[in-house]
Design an enzyme around this catalytic site. Structure first.
Site, PDB file in Angstrom:
ATOM      1  CE1 TYR A   6      -4.024  -1.856  -0.205  1.00 41.89           C
ATOM      2  CE2 TYR A   6      -2.887  -3.323   1.316  1.00 41.89           C
ATOM      3  CZ  TYR A   6      -3.918  -3.079   0.426  1.00 41.89           C
ATOM      4  OH  TYR A   6      -4.837  -4.052   0.169  1.00 41.89           O
ATOM      5  CG  PHE A  23     -10.317  -1.917   9.656  1.00 43.47           C
ATOM      6  CD1 PHE A  23     -10.478  -1.318   8.408  1.00 43.47           C
ATOM      7  CD2 PHE A  23      -9.338  -1.406  10.508  1.00 43.47           C
ATOM      8  CE1 PHE A  23      -9.684  -0.240   8.023  1.00 43.47           C
ATOM      9  CE2 PHE A  23      -8.557  -0.313  10.127  1.00 43.47           C
ATOM     10  CZ  PHE A  23      -8.722   0.257   8.885  1.00 43.47           C
TER      11      PHE A  23
HETATM   12  C1  ACO Z   1      -6.942  -3.517   3.022  1.00 44.88           C
HETATM   13  C2  ACO Z   1      -6.892  -5.011   2.676  1.00 44.88           C
HETATM   14  O1  ACO Z   1      -7.891  -5.561   2.354  1.00 44.88           O
HETATM   15  S1  ACO Z   1      -5.414  -5.849   2.815  1.00 44.88           S
HETATM   16  C3  ACO Z   1      -5.635  -7.340   1.944  1.00 44.88           C
HETATM   17  C4  ACO Z   1      -5.003  -7.426   0.584  1.00 44.88           C
HETATM   18  N1  ACO Z   1      -5.464  -8.667  -0.032  1.00 44.88           N
HETATM   19  C5  ACO Z   1      -4.800  -9.855   0.090  1.00 44.88           C
HETATM   20  O2  ACO Z   1      -3.729  -9.942   0.691  1.00 44.88           O
HETATM   21  C6  ACO Z   1      -5.490 -11.061  -0.505  1.00 44.88           C
HETATM   22  C7  ACO Z   1      -4.557 -11.839  -1.419  1.00 44.88           C
HETATM   23  N2  ACO Z   1      -3.961 -10.992  -2.471  1.00 44.88           N
HETATM   24  C8  ACO Z   1      -4.693 -10.428  -3.457  1.00 44.88           C
HETATM   25  O3  ACO Z   1      -5.906 -10.547  -3.506  1.00 44.88           O
HETATM   26  C9  ACO Z   1      -3.967  -9.665  -4.542  1.00 44.88           C
HETATM   27  O4  ACO Z   1      -2.730 -10.272  -4.765  1.00 44.88           O
HETATM   28  C10 ACO Z   1      -3.726  -8.194  -4.189  1.00 44.88           C
HETATM   29  C11 ACO Z   1      -5.056  -7.518  -3.872  1.00 44.88           C
HETATM   30  C12 ACO Z   1      -2.794  -8.018  -2.994  1.00 44.88           C
HETATM   31  C13 ACO Z   1      -3.059  -7.492  -5.387  1.00 44.88           C
HETATM   32  O5  ACO Z   1      -3.924  -7.548  -6.501  1.00 44.88           O
HETATM   33  P1  ACO Z   1      -3.394  -7.369  -8.004  1.00 44.88           P
HETATM   34  O6  ACO Z   1      -4.562  -7.087  -8.850  1.00 44.88           O
HETATM   35  O7  ACO Z   1      -2.533  -8.499  -8.367  1.00 44.88           O
HETATM   36  O8  ACO Z   1      -2.487  -6.069  -7.881  1.00 44.88           O
HETATM   37  P2  ACO Z   1      -2.114  -5.129  -9.100  1.00 44.88           P
HETATM   38  O9  ACO Z   1      -1.787  -5.955 -10.297  1.00 44.88           O
HETATM   39  O10 ACO Z   1      -3.119  -4.077  -9.272  1.00 44.88           O
HETATM   40  O11 ACO Z   1      -0.789  -4.492  -8.542  1.00 44.88           O
HETATM   41  C14 ACO Z   1      -0.716  -3.139  -8.161  1.00 44.88           C
HETATM   42  C15 ACO Z   1       0.676  -2.870  -7.702  1.00 44.88           C
HETATM   43  O12 ACO Z   1       0.906  -3.570  -6.473  1.00 44.88           O
HETATM   44  C16 ACO Z   1       1.995  -4.468  -6.611  1.00 44.88           C
HETATM   45  N3  ACO Z   1       1.629  -5.656  -5.849  1.00 44.88           N
HETATM   46  C17 ACO Z   1       0.548  -6.422  -6.014  1.00 44.88           C
HETATM   47  N4  ACO Z   1       0.516  -7.393  -5.106  1.00 44.88           N
HETATM   48  C18 ACO Z   1       1.603  -7.236  -4.352  1.00 44.88           C
HETATM   49  C19 ACO Z   1       2.143  -7.947  -3.259  1.00 44.88           C
HETATM   50  N5  ACO Z   1       1.527  -9.024  -2.761  1.00 44.88           N
HETATM   51  N6  ACO Z   1       3.293  -7.506  -2.711  1.00 44.88           N
HETATM   52  C20 ACO Z   1       3.926  -6.425  -3.219  1.00 44.88           C
HETATM   53  N7  ACO Z   1       3.452  -5.718  -4.265  1.00 44.88           N
HETATM   54  C21 ACO Z   1       2.310  -6.123  -4.818  1.00 44.88           C
HETATM   55  C22 ACO Z   1       2.138  -4.714  -8.079  1.00 44.88           C
HETATM   56  O13 ACO Z   1       3.458  -5.076  -8.400  1.00 44.88           O
HETATM   57  C23 ACO Z   1       1.730  -3.379  -8.657  1.00 44.88           C
HETATM   58  O14 ACO Z   1       2.792  -2.465  -8.530  1.00 44.88           O
HETATM   59  P3  ACO Z   1       2.934  -1.205  -9.527  1.00 44.88           P
HETATM   60  O15 ACO Z   1       1.547  -0.821  -9.981  1.00 44.88           O
HETATM   61  O16 ACO Z   1       3.543  -0.156  -8.671  1.00 44.88           O
HETATM   62  O17 ACO Z   1       3.790  -1.674 -10.635  1.00 44.88           O
END
Ligand code: ACO
Length: 442
Positions: free
Chosen positions: A152, A442
């Site tokens: 984030y 949360f």
């Molecule tokens: C507030 C909350 O709800 S916290 C919970 C977050 N959700 C989870 O952990 C559940 C499991 N994970 C997921 O559902 C997904 O992997 C998510 C939501 C974390 C990421 O979704 P994606 O659609 O793959 O992310 P997206 O492709 O939009 O990536 C956006 C950016 O974040 C980065 N990113 C995505 N996932 C991660 C990660 N796990 N660790 C580090 N960086 C990440 C990407 O490299 C990208 O970077 P950039 O735009 O600066 O080049």
């Protein structure tokens, strides 16, 4: 029907259009469409590797989301097009700030993207849309708790409140703290459930970083929801009433045997909320005096617990984990800084860099001896005598609740002093006497 206007804040058209170009539909969940709500909940739980709820559980588990704004991304070409491939929820909440004040914050949760659709920018679309919705709503902050600390920061969030996990060697931790007037009562948990929110409201006034709890969270904490009832039998509840008989705090805990030695039970404290120092002392003293116990563990505590100073052997209170917990994204600098109290009179100029174009600019924060502050955009030079700092919006988010010092950030190269001694001067103004803490997920 949505119950609150914020639930209808639409997703930005350009975000929807960008995802539509990739064959995806981005929009709000229709809270009147039970099937759509159930599919959203299933996708959310799946995203966090939770069990798929059976049909009978759906209505109960969906309850808190009825008061949230729910968005989703659907892929109409998927084998199961009704189930979203991405989810997010949000709602406005009160965030406690230093000086027993509070500010509105836009809480974001349930960020999931299906494994089949990851790393294509869908989460980026969700987050950018959430920040737009938060600003449209007028919230000076967005807040969240994170599964991973690496996701984030790129959206301007940074850690603002921290928590500690403790493991207490009970027999070494002889109570040396005050013994307050008043009584600890063993109470029935359903009755305490009704009193708990009022006690917590008073308790959290002094703790920057806490946000509003919601009814189902309370029910779950007291093992009163369908999915938590199975654990109800082991949950114990005590309440502290002051000398006038007023409830001022409570603790919830479970006791588990450790093998065949009955002198070595382990106590897990699931909640200890105290609206007064007396309640805090009385409840901890009660737990440390329990018979047949060797260890007490507790999570989501402050990094600066008075308890350490209330036992004969401070090393009996071992910190097993300290972690960032509340992440904040500052959206409106003047509104945010008008909504907290200050430790000293002072004058700070903040040059804020925000690559997302949300919170950037030069600001003048002026605080008085009563702890009030005013923050305004500044066009010209820094006034003579003002402490002058340059920092990015993330550093500002971390400094806001007073849990991270400007001096530490200066030493880390995260802020630059534009006038000599500016970091120390900023610390005098911004510090919080109570360590910021958030006691829930949360
Ligand atoms: C507030 C909350 O709800 S916290 C919970 C977050 N959700 C989870 O952990 C559940 C499991 N994970 C997921 O559902 C997904 O992997 C998510 C939501 C974390 C990421 O979704 P994606 O659609 O793959 O992310 P997206 O492709 O939009 O990536 C956006 C950016 O974040 C980065 N990113 C995505 N996932 C991660 C990660 N796990 N660790 C580090 N960086 C990440 C990407 O490299 C990208 O970077 P950039 O735009 O600066 O080049």
């Amino acid at each position: 029907m949505p119950r609150h206007p914020f639930q209808s804040v639409p997703v930005p058209a350009h975000q929807a259009a960008a995802l539509a170009e990739r064959g995806l539909r981005f929009g709000l969940v229709d809270l009147d469409d039970e099937a759509q709500c159930a599919a959203w909940l299933r996708a959310d739980l799946r995203g966090f590797y939770g069990d798929d709820p059976d049909d009978g559980e759906i209505a109960d588990r969906f309850t808190p989301f009825r008061d949230s704004r729910l968005a989703a991304v659907w892929d109409d070409s998927a084998a199961d097009p009704a189930t979203p491939v991405a989810t997010v929820s949000s709602w406005p909440t009160r965030l406690t700030t230093p000086g027993e004040r509070d500010v509105e914050a836009w809480a974001i949760s349930s960020v999931t993207v299906a494994p089949t659709h990851r790393r294509r920018g869908i989460a980026r679309g969700l987050l950018e849309a959430e920040l737009a919705a938060a600003r449209a709503h007028g919230a000076p902050f967005a807040v969240l708790t994170v599964s991973e600390a690496t996701i984030y920061g790129r959206f301007g969030f940074s850690p603002a409140a921290f928590t500690a996990s403790l493991a207490i060697e009970q027999r070494r931790a002889t109570w040396t703290g005050p013994v307050p007037d008043g009584r600890v009562h063993l109470v029935e948990r359903t009755a305490l459930r009704q009193q708990a929110p009022d006690i917590e409201r008073r308790a959290r006034r002094g703790v920057p970083g806490e946000i509003d709890r919601w009814p189902r969270l309370w029910d779950r904490m007291f093992a009163l929801t369908a999915d938590s009832k199975k654990d109800a039998g082991s949950l114990r509840a005590v309440r502290f009433d002051d000398a006038d008989g007023e409830p001022q705090g409570f603790a919830l805990y479970r006791v588990a045997e450790q093998g065949s030695d009955f002198t070595k039970h382990r106590v897990t404290v699931t909640e200890l909320i105290a609206a007064t120092p007396d309640a805090y002392a009385a409840l901890w003293r009660y737990l440390l005096d329990l018979d047949l116990v060797s260890e007490i563990t507790v999570d989501l505590r402050s990094v600066d617990e008075p308890l350490r100073w209330q036992v004969a052997d401070a090393r009996a209170v071992r910190t097993t984990d300290v972690t960032d917990h509340l992440w904040a994204r500052i959206l409106d600098v003047p509104a945010a800084f008008a909504a907290r109290g200050y430790a000293a009179e002072g004058s700070l100029v903040l040059d804020v860099d925000d690559p997302d174009g949300i919170a950037g600019g030069r600001y003048l924060l002026t605080t008085d001896a009563d702890g009030a502050g005013e923050c305004v955009p500044l066009d010209g030079d820094a006034p003579a005598g003002a402490a002058h700092l340059a920092l990015d919006a993330r550093a500002l988010g971390s400094l806001y609740l007073g849990g991270v010092s400007a001096s530490t950030f200066a030493a880390a190269g995260r802020i630059t002093e534009q006038s000599p001694g500016a970091a120390v001067a900023a610390d005098a103004v911004l510090r919080s006497p109570i360590a910021p803490r958030l006691s829930i997920w949360f």
